[in-house]
Design an enzyme around this catalytic site. Structure first.
Site, PDB file in Angstrom:
ATOM      1  N   TYR A  23       0.797  -1.236   0.000  1.00  0.00           N
ATOM      2  CA  TYR A  23       0.000   0.000   0.000  1.00  0.00           C
ATOM      3  C   TYR A  23       0.831   1.289   0.000  1.00  0.00           C
ATOM      4  CZ  TYR A  23      -3.635  -3.383   1.137  1.00  0.00           C
ATOM      5  OH  TYR A  23      -4.492  -4.455   1.104  1.00  0.00           O
ATOM      6  N   HIS A 101      -9.037   1.579  -5.500  1.00  0.00           N
ATOM      7  CA  HIS A 101      -8.247   0.604  -4.746  1.00  0.00           C
ATOM      8  C   HIS A 101      -6.783   0.870  -5.026  1.00  0.00           C
ATOM      9  CE1 HIS A 101     -11.695  -1.532  -3.408  1.00  0.00           C
ATOM     10  NE2 HIS A 101     -12.167  -1.492  -4.642  1.00  0.00           N
TER      11      HIS A 101
HETATM   12  O1  CA2 Z   1      -6.104  -1.980  -2.524  1.00  0.00           O
HETATM   13  C1  CA2 Z   1      -6.942  -1.416  -1.829  1.00  0.00           C
HETATM   14  O2  CA2 Z   1      -7.036  -0.201  -1.731  1.00  0.00           O
HETATM   15  C2  CA2 Z   1      -7.869  -2.268  -0.958  1.00  0.00           C
HETATM   16  O3  CA2 Z   1      -9.134  -1.611  -0.914  1.00  0.00           O
HETATM   17  C3  CA2 Z   1      -7.250  -2.315   0.429  1.00  0.00           C
HETATM   18  C4  CA2 Z   1      -8.018  -3.216   1.386  1.00  0.00           C
HETATM   19  C5  CA2 Z   1      -8.275  -4.590   0.765  1.00  0.00           C
HETATM   20  O4  CA2 Z   1      -9.105  -5.358   1.642  1.00  0.00           O
HETATM   21  C6  CA2 Z   1      -8.922  -4.497  -0.591  1.00  0.00           C
HETATM   22  O5  CA2 Z   1      -9.066  -5.801  -1.117  1.00  0.00           O
HETATM   23  C7  CA2 Z   1      -8.090  -3.653  -1.526  1.00  0.00           C
HETATM   24  C8  CA2 Z   1      -7.231  -3.402   2.689  1.00  0.00           C
HETATM   25  C9  CA2 Z   1      -6.905  -2.148   3.394  1.00  0.00           C
HETATM   26  C10 CA2 Z   1      -5.978  -2.458   4.532  1.00  0.00           C
HETATM   27  O6  CA2 Z   1      -5.069  -1.394   4.659  1.00  0.00           O
HETATM   28  C11 CA2 Z   1      -3.943  -1.583   5.387  1.00  0.00           C
HETATM   29  C12 CA2 Z   1      -2.991  -0.593   5.296  1.00  0.00           C
HETATM   30  C13 CA2 Z   1      -1.823  -0.726   5.985  1.00  0.00           C
HETATM   31  C14 CA2 Z   1      -1.618  -1.834   6.803  1.00  0.00           C
HETATM   32  C15 CA2 Z   1      -2.588  -2.812   6.896  1.00  0.00           C
HETATM   33  C16 CA2 Z   1      -3.757  -2.668   6.186  1.00  0.00           C
END
Ligand code: CA2
Length: 151
Positions: A23, A101
């Site tokens: 991310y 996303h």
């Molecule tokens: O890629 C994306 O933006 C998502 O929406 C992110 C979600 C995931 O469940 C989707 O499938 C795709 C997860 C967000 C979690 O964010 C975190 C950021 C840093 C550390 C842990 C989790």
């Protein structure tokens, strides 16, 4: 003047702290600060909400329906793949929205390939990192400021 609402779902408050290989290293505060500047330059108001609770996000969408929100940018995170409640809320308020996303959900686990939002979105941006928010806002600004969309 119409407002743009940016909604981020569960765990996106952790951006920049963990899973930076997926991310990126920017925090949600960094991202929102950039979007605020971009919106100001275009002369538009922008609001930001993040919640880890589905019912709070539904409530934010309902509130947006009562205010002058012209467009929603939403990264519903995991709720994208599970939440009929979010889909119904977005359908209910009839505010156009852009789904963002950060990661390429199509190159990850099977369960990330289905979205309850994509088919009712004005557009979707996936896999371009946090730049996806900037591109979504660019599209939103164009939508809200083009002459054919004026009241
Ligand atoms: O890629 C994306 O933006 C998502 O929406 C992110 C979600 C995931 O469940 C989707 O499938 C795709 C997860 C967000 C979690 O964010 C975190 C950021 C840093 C550390 C842990 C989790």
């Amino acid at each position: 003047m119409s407002t743009i609402l940016v909604i981020n779902g569960p765990n996106l408050n952790l951006l920049g702290q963990r899973e930076t290989h997926i991310y990126g290293s920017q925090t949600l505060e960094d991202i929102n600060a950039g979007l605020q500047t971009q919106a100001e330059k275009a002369g538009l108001d922008i609001d930001f909400v993040q919640s880890n609770a589905e019912h709070e996000i539904v409530e934010h969408i309902h509130q947006a329906g009562k205010k002058k929100v012209g467009l929603i940018i939403i990264n519903a995170a995991s709720l994208t793949h599970t939440s009929i409640a979010l889909r119904d809320a977005l359908l209910g308020v009839k505010i156009p929205f852009i789904e963002v996303h950060i990661s390429n959900v199509y190159s990850r686990e099977e369960f990330r390939k289905h979205s309850y939002l994509s088919d009712i979105a004005a557009g979707c941006i996936v896999g371009l990192g946090v730049q996806g928010y900037e591109l979504a806002l660019q599209a939103a600004i164009r939508q809200l400021t083009s002459s054919k969309n004026q009241d």
